[in-house]
Design a protein around this motif. Structure first.
Motif, PDB file in Angstrom:
ATOM      1  N   LEU A 134      -7.708  -1.011   1.521  1.00 48.39           N
ATOM      2  CA  LEU A 134      -6.929  -1.851   0.616  1.00 48.39           C
ATOM      3  C   LEU A 134      -7.382  -3.304   0.647  1.00 48.39           C
ATOM      4  O   LEU A 134      -6.707  -4.189   0.138  1.00 48.39           O
ATOM      5  CB  LEU A 134      -5.440  -1.774   0.961  1.00 48.39           C
ATOM      6  CG  LEU A 134      -4.802  -0.389   0.868  1.00 48.39           C
ATOM      7  CD1 LEU A 134      -3.315  -0.471   1.152  1.00 48.39           C
ATOM      8  CD2 LEU A 134      -5.070   0.254  -0.475  1.00 48.39           C
ATOM      9  N   LEU A 135      -8.549  -3.549   1.248  1.00 41.78           N
ATOM     10  CA  LEU A 135      -9.033  -4.914   1.431  1.00 41.78           C
ATOM     11  C   LEU A 135     -10.268  -5.251   0.602  1.00 41.78           C
ATOM     12  O   LEU A 135     -10.774  -6.365   0.673  1.00 41.78           O
ATOM     13  CB  LEU A 135      -9.346  -5.147   2.916  1.00 41.78           C
ATOM     14  CG  LEU A 135      -8.241  -4.790   3.905  1.00 41.78           C
ATOM     15  CD1 LEU A 135      -8.701  -5.054   5.329  1.00 41.78           C
ATOM     16  CD2 LEU A 135      -6.961  -5.531   3.588  1.00 41.78           C
ATOM     17  N   GLY A 136     -10.754  -4.310  -0.179  1.00 42.98           N
ATOM     18  CA  GLY A 136     -11.991  -4.518  -0.935  1.00 42.98           C
ATOM     19  C   GLY A 136     -11.948  -5.728  -1.847  1.00 42.98           C
ATOM     20  O   GLY A 136     -12.892  -6.521  -1.886  1.00 42.98           O
ATOM     21  N   ASP A 137     -10.833  -5.888  -2.584  1.00 44.84           N
ATOM     22  CA  ASP A 137     -10.731  -7.032  -3.495  1.00 44.84           C
ATOM     23  C   ASP A 137     -10.655  -8.346  -2.725  1.00 44.84           C
ATOM     24  O   ASP A 137     -11.247  -9.347  -3.134  1.00 44.84           O
ATOM     25  CB  ASP A 137      -9.522  -6.881  -4.418  1.00 44.84           C
ATOM     26  CG  ASP A 137      -9.769  -5.912  -5.561  1.00 44.84           C
ATOM     27  OD1 ASP A 137     -10.820  -5.230  -5.559  1.00 44.84           O
ATOM     28  OD2 ASP A 137      -8.910  -5.816  -6.459  1.00 44.84           O
ATOM     29  N   ALA A 138      -9.930  -8.350  -1.613  1.00 46.11           N
ATOM     30  CA  ALA A 138      -9.851  -9.569  -0.800  1.00 46.11           C
ATOM     31  C   ALA A 138     -11.235  -9.948  -0.270  1.00 46.11           C
ATOM     32  O   ALA A 138     -11.583 -11.131  -0.204  1.00 46.11           O
ATOM     33  CB  ALA A 138      -8.851  -9.390   0.345  1.00 46.11           C
ATOM     34  N   VAL A 166      -1.754  -6.937  -5.144  1.00 43.71           N
ATOM     35  CA  VAL A 166      -2.235  -6.999  -6.523  1.00 43.71           C
ATOM     36  C   VAL A 166      -2.311  -5.595  -7.104  1.00 43.71           C
ATOM     37  O   VAL A 166      -2.596  -4.625  -6.407  1.00 43.71           O
ATOM     38  CB  VAL A 166      -3.585  -7.734  -6.659  1.00 43.71           C
ATOM     39  CG1 VAL A 166      -3.481  -9.160  -6.182  1.00 43.71           C
ATOM     40  CG2 VAL A 166      -4.685  -7.014  -5.945  1.00 43.71           C
ATOM     41  N   PHE A 167      -2.018  -5.520  -8.401  1.00 43.41           N
ATOM     42  CA  PHE A 167      -2.016  -4.253  -9.126  1.00 43.41           C
ATOM     43  C   PHE A 167      -3.411  -3.926  -9.640  1.00 43.41           C
ATOM     44  O   PHE A 167      -4.003  -4.718 -10.378  1.00 43.41           O
ATOM     45  CB  PHE A 167      -1.078  -4.321 -10.335  1.00 43.41           C
ATOM     46  CG  PHE A 167       0.354  -4.557  -9.985  1.00 43.41           C
ATOM     47  CD1 PHE A 167       1.123  -3.554  -9.423  1.00 43.41           C
ATOM     48  CD2 PHE A 167       0.956  -5.774 -10.239  1.00 43.41           C
ATOM     49  CE1 PHE A 167       2.457  -3.762  -9.113  1.00 43.41           C
ATOM     50  CE2 PHE A 167       2.293  -6.000  -9.939  1.00 43.41           C
ATOM     51  CZ  PHE A 167       3.044  -4.991  -9.369  1.00 43.41           C
ATOM     52  N   ILE A 169      -2.622  -0.384  -5.469  1.00 42.15           N
ATOM     53  CA  ILE A 169      -2.658  -1.790  -5.062  1.00 42.15           C
ATOM     54  C   ILE A 169      -3.838  -2.105  -4.150  1.00 42.15           C
ATOM     55  O   ILE A 169      -4.455  -1.213  -3.573  1.00 42.15           O
ATOM     56  CB  ILE A 169      -1.349  -2.179  -4.322  1.00 42.15           C
ATOM     57  CG1 ILE A 169      -1.126  -1.259  -3.110  1.00 42.15           C
ATOM     58  CG2 ILE A 169      -0.165  -2.188  -5.271  1.00 42.15           C
ATOM     59  CD1 ILE A 169      -0.013  -1.691  -2.181  1.00 42.15           C
ATOM     60  N   GLN A 170      -4.092  -3.386  -4.067  1.00 43.83           N
ATOM     61  CA  GLN A 170      -4.932  -3.987  -3.039  1.00 43.83           C
ATOM     62  C   GLN A 170      -4.076  -5.088  -2.414  1.00 43.83           C
ATOM     63  O   GLN A 170      -3.144  -5.592  -3.043  1.00 43.83           O
ATOM     64  CB  GLN A 170      -6.199  -4.594  -3.642  1.00 43.83           C
ATOM     65  CG  GLN A 170      -7.228  -3.571  -4.104  1.00 43.83           C
ATOM     66  CD  GLN A 170      -8.090  -3.105  -2.943  1.00 43.83           C
ATOM     67  OE1 GLN A 170      -8.861  -3.858  -2.397  1.00 43.83           O
ATOM     68  NE2 GLN A 170      -7.949  -1.836  -2.578  1.00 43.83           N
ATOM     69  N   ILE A 171      -4.388  -5.453  -1.194  1.00 48.23           N
ATOM     70  CA  ILE A 171      -3.621  -6.481  -0.503  1.00 48.23           C
ATOM     71  C   ILE A 171      -4.375  -7.809  -0.577  1.00 48.23           C
ATOM     72  O   ILE A 171      -5.554  -7.863  -0.231  1.00 48.23           O
ATOM     73  CB  ILE A 171      -3.378  -6.106   0.971  1.00 48.23           C
ATOM     74  CG1 ILE A 171      -2.726  -4.724   1.069  1.00 48.23           C
ATOM     75  CG2 ILE A 171      -2.510  -7.169   1.654  1.00 48.23           C
ATOM     76  CD1 ILE A 171      -2.708  -4.157   2.478  1.00 48.23           C
ATOM     77  N   ALA A 172      -3.675  -8.837  -1.053  1.00 43.77           N
ATOM     78  CA  ALA A 172      -4.282 -10.169  -1.123  1.00 43.77           C
ATOM     79  C   ALA A 172      -4.184 -10.857   0.235  1.00 43.77           C
ATOM     80  O   ALA A 172      -5.182 -11.291   0.803  1.00 43.77           O
ATOM     81  CB  ALA A 172      -3.606 -11.008  -2.200  1.00 43.77           C
ATOM     82  N   GLY A 173      -2.968 -10.970   0.748  1.00 42.25           N
ATOM     83  CA  GLY A 173      -2.756 -11.638   2.016  1.00 42.25           C
ATOM     84  C   GLY A 173      -1.285 -11.821   2.278  1.00 42.25           C
ATOM     85  O   GLY A 173      -0.446 -11.220   1.608  1.00 42.25           O
ATOM     86  N   ALA A 190      -1.154   5.177   1.441  1.00 45.04           N
ATOM     87  CA  ALA A 190      -1.557   5.732   0.146  1.00 45.04           C
ATOM     88  C   ALA A 190      -2.094   4.660  -0.797  1.00 45.04           C
ATOM     89  O   ALA A 190      -2.704   4.984  -1.820  1.00 45.04           O
ATOM     90  CB  ALA A 190      -0.372   6.444  -0.508  1.00 45.04           C
ATOM     91  N   GLY A 191      -1.845   3.388  -0.487  1.00 44.94           N
ATOM     92  CA  GLY A 191      -2.291   2.310  -1.365  1.00 44.94           C
ATOM     93  C   GLY A 191      -1.488   2.232  -2.650  1.00 44.94           C
ATOM     94  O   GLY A 191      -2.033   1.937  -3.709  1.00 44.94           O
ATOM     95  N   LYS A 192      -0.182   2.467  -2.552  1.00 42.41           N
ATOM     96  CA  LYS A 192       0.663   2.487  -3.745  1.00 42.41           C
ATOM     97  C   LYS A 192       1.891   1.604  -3.576  1.00 42.41           C
ATOM     98  O   LYS A 192       2.408   1.422  -2.482  1.00 42.41           O
ATOM     99  CB  LYS A 192       1.106   3.914  -4.046  1.00 42.41           C
ATOM    100  CG  LYS A 192      -0.058   4.837  -4.365  1.00 42.41           C
ATOM    101  CD  LYS A 192       0.385   6.078  -5.072  1.00 42.41           C
ATOM    102  CE  LYS A 192      -0.759   7.028  -5.326  1.00 42.41           C
ATOM    103  NZ  LYS A 192      -1.790   6.557  -6.174  1.00 42.41           N
TER     104      LYS A 192
END
Length: 158
Positions: free
Chosen positions: A85-89, A150-151, A59-63, A42-44
């Motif tokens: 969930l990887l777009g920001d990374a 990350v939020f 959220i997004q996942i940094a690493g 769900a990305g939450k």
């Protein structure tokens, strides 16, 4: 390899993240809830007490860090994580490639200082800065590692 400006930029990013996380602790009680759960489907990220979920964040996942391997792995390079969930990374990777910052553009970053957790927070701070996220959270994992999230937004459930 890194440009001359990068160490100061990363230090500023860490200071900004520290301030953002302090604000989240004040406004949403982060760090004081008796339970948290993340749902990568769900990305939450959910924070709860005995009566139920109180705070929800997208959220997004940094690493992640691995004490066994002694390194950081960027989320975009981890095929076990959900792609949405990887777009920001991926934005951080592009930023690193464009600016010539290897630790933002390469899949793995070795811990050369002996403080793997600090490395995880510093690289997560870089992602928070590049993507203008609200803050970050570290979730312990088995075998001495951690997942850094990350939020993107955060709200009370009621």
């Amino acid at each position: 390899m890194q440009p001359d400006w990068y160490p100061a930029w990363r230090d500023e990013a860490f200071e900004q993240l520290t301030a953002k996380n302090a604000r989240l602790a004040k406004d949403f009680g982060l760090g004081s809830w008796s339970r948290y759960n993340y749902d990568l489907t769900a990305g939450k990220l959910l924070f709860s007490d005995q009566s139920g979920v109180k705070v929800v964040s997208e959220i997004q996942i940094a690493g992640s860090i691995s004490t066994k391997a002694g390194n950081w792995l960027w989320a975009w390079a981890n095929s076990n994580l959900p792609g949405d969930l990887l777009g920001d990374a991926k934005l951080v990777r592009s930023f690193g490639e464009e600016k010539g910052v290897d630790e933002l553009a390469q899949a793995y970053v070795d811990d050369t200082t002996g403080d793997l957790e600090a490395l995880g927070w510093e690289l997560t701070a870089a992602m928070v800065r590049v993507c203008n996220a609200l803050g970050a959270y570290r979730s312990p994992r088995g075998e001495g590692g951690a997942l850094y999230l990350v939020f993107k937004n955060i709200r009370w459930t009621n």
